[in-house]
Design a protein around this motif. Structure first.
Motif, short mmCIF file in Angstrom:
data_model
loop_
_atom_site.label_atom_id
_atom_site.label_comp_id
_atom_site.label_asym_id
_atom_site.label_seq_id
_atom_site.Cartn_x
_atom_site.Cartn_y
_atom_site.Cartn_z
N ILE A 56 0.84 -1.19 0.00
CA ILE A 56 0.00 0.00 0.00
C ILE A 56 0.88 1.25 0.00
CG2 ILE A 56 -1.99 -1.07 1.17
CD1 ILE A 56 -1.02 0.13 3.78
N VAL A 57 0.34 2.34 -0.52
CA VAL A 57 0.99 3.64 -0.46
C VAL A 57 0.11 4.55 0.41
CG1 VAL A 57 1.90 5.60 -1.75
CG2 VAL A 57 1.97 3.31 -2.74
N ILE A 58 0.70 5.12 1.45
CA ILE A 58 -0.06 5.93 2.40
C ILE A 58 0.16 7.41 2.10
CG2 ILE A 58 -0.42 6.43 4.85
CD1 ILE A 58 0.70 3.69 5.50
N PRO A 59 -0.90 8.22 2.06
CA PRO A 59 -0.74 9.65 1.77
C PRO A 59 0.26 10.31 2.71
CG PRO A 59 -3.06 9.03 1.69
CD PRO A 59 -2.32 7.82 2.21
N PHE A 60 1.15 11.14 2.14
CA PHE A 60 2.17 11.90 2.85
C PHE A 60 3.30 11.02 3.43
CE2 PHE A 60 -1.71 14.46 3.34
CZ PHE A 60 -1.31 15.62 2.66
N ILE A 61 3.14 9.72 3.40
CA ILE A 61 4.08 8.83 4.07
C ILE A 61 4.88 8.01 3.06
CG2 ILE A 61 4.29 6.88 5.67
CD1 ILE A 61 1.73 8.04 7.02
N GLY A 62 4.18 7.35 2.16
CA GLY A 62 4.87 6.62 1.13
C GLY A 62 4.62 5.13 1.17
N PRO A 63 5.60 4.34 0.69
CA PRO A 63 5.40 2.89 0.54
C PRO A 63 5.29 2.18 1.87
CG PRO A 63 7.69 3.45 0.12
CD PRO A 63 6.96 4.75 0.24
N SER A 64 4.44 1.17 1.90
CA SER A 64 4.26 0.38 3.11
C SER A 64 3.57 -0.92 2.70
CB SER A 64 3.43 1.15 4.14
OG SER A 64 3.36 0.46 5.36
N THR A 65 3.25 -1.71 3.68
CA THR A 65 2.39 -2.88 3.51
C THR A 65 1.38 -2.83 4.65
OG1 THR A 65 3.80 -4.30 4.89
CG2 THR A 65 4.25 -4.26 2.51
N VAL A 66 0.38 -3.69 4.58
CA VAL A 66 -0.60 -3.71 5.67
C VAL A 66 0.10 -4.02 6.99
CG1 VAL A 66 -2.62 -4.89 6.59
CG2 VAL A 66 -2.54 -4.27 4.17
N ARG A 67 1.03 -4.98 6.98
CA ARG A 67 1.75 -5.32 8.21
C ARG A 67 2.57 -4.13 8.72
NH1 ARG A 67 6.26 -9.56 7.34
NH2 ARG A 67 7.36 -7.69 6.66
N ASP A 68 3.31 -3.47 7.84
CA ASP A 68 4.13 -2.35 8.26
C ASP A 68 3.28 -1.15 8.68
OD1 ASP A 68 6.35 -3.86 7.74
OD2 ASP A 68 6.80 -2.93 5.81
N GLY A 69 2.11 -1.00 8.05
CA GLY A 69 1.21 0.08 8.46
C GLY A 69 0.74 -0.10 9.89
N VAL A 70 0.41 -1.35 10.25
CA VAL A 70 0.05 -1.65 11.64
C VAL A 70 1.24 -1.41 12.56
CG1 VAL A 70 -0.66 -3.48 13.22
CG2 VAL A 70 -1.76 -3.27 10.98
#
Length: 273
Positions: free
Chosen positions: A150-164
């Motif tokens: 996933i790409v998070i606004p203002f933040i950048g690349p991530s995954t669902v696991r890393d977002g948590v």
């Protein structure tokens, strides 16, 4: 930028909401890529981040780099890295790497005292290795899959696991608890600008090397995070991570987004990170 989320507490709701939104809305825009099923939505967010970076974050970082000499910027980076060692030590402990956690604790003590509140990285000079750990890596260490990219606004690349994992990192970041609020926000701002300035060279490599910047950042991020979870020795797998694709004939090292990480140029998503 992957690390901005760790420094601005008011973005907490945005981060969590964005992760959920990408998961829900992306389900309607899946392209069949098992690693990036939400690619159409992710590309839109990536373009938004890139636009914000172009008009705001990157120019600010360029001014910062031009005004302050290298030794000052190095000291600022060391100062914030010393705070990050608290998160690193905790996650090493959660992963069962007690020796590494002890080394992290020694780094904090030495750099906070002899190193003048972390401005000088004495720990590295005396052989105390700097580690890079976060809660996303801890979850991966204990067997939780990455989930969709996933790409998070203002933040950048991530995954669902890393977002948590970002949420846990916020809660354990010492700067989150600095008072008064004005001082904390000032520290967050300095960290962000300094971190973006450190990534200026990576942004230039991305512009030169990537045939498709979005795809390049995504593949490099996923490769790097997998490598970090397995401490540089990932096991063989039947379906290996995709290779980052440079432009034909381009020179220069491949881009690894985030120290975050670590992470990436903030708005382009190149990152700790």
């Amino acid at each position: 930028m992957p690390l901005i989320s760790r420094r601005f507490p008011r973005l907490r709701a945005l981060v969590l909401g964005s992760v959920i939104a990408v998961m829900l809305l992306g389900g309607c825009a899946s392209n069949g890529n098992p690693r990036d099923p939400f690619e159409p939505l992710n590309r839109g967010i990536y373009q938004f981040n890139d636009g914000v970076d172009t008009v705001l974050f990157k120019p600010l970082a360029e001014v910062y780099e031009a005004v302050l000499p290298q030794f000052v910027r190095t000291g600022v980076g060391n100062f914030f890295s010393n705070f990050q060692d608290v998160i690193v030590a905790l996650n090493n402990l959660l992963q069962g790497k007690v020796t590494d956690a002890g080394m992290d604790l020694c780094r904090i003590i030495v750099n906070s005292t002899v190193g003048l509140l972390g401005l000088i990285d004495v720990g590295t000079e005396i052989g105390l290795e700097k580690h890079q750990e976060d809660f996303g890596q801890t979850l991966g260490r204990w067997g939780l899959g990455t989930g969709p990219y996933i790409v998070i606004p203002f933040i950048g690349p991530s995954t669902v696991r890393d977002g948590v994992g970002l949420i846990a990192d916020w809660k354990t970041d010492p700067l989150t608890y600095v008072k008064p609020t004005r001082t904390r926000n000032a520290l967050f701002g300095v960290f962000f600008v300094n971190r973006r300035a450190e990534l200026l060279s990576a942004s230039k490599i991305l512009e030169v090397a990537a045939l498709d910047p979005y795809e390049f950042v995504r593949d490099a991020y996923l490769q790097r995070r997998r490598n970090m979870v397995y401490d540089g020795n990932p096991p063989d797998e039947d379906d290996p991570e995709p290779e980052a694709k440079p432009k034909p004939g381009a020179s220069g090292p491949a881009l690894a987004p985030e120290k975050a990480p670590e992470p990436a140029a903030p708005a382009t998503g190149a990152s700790k990170p």
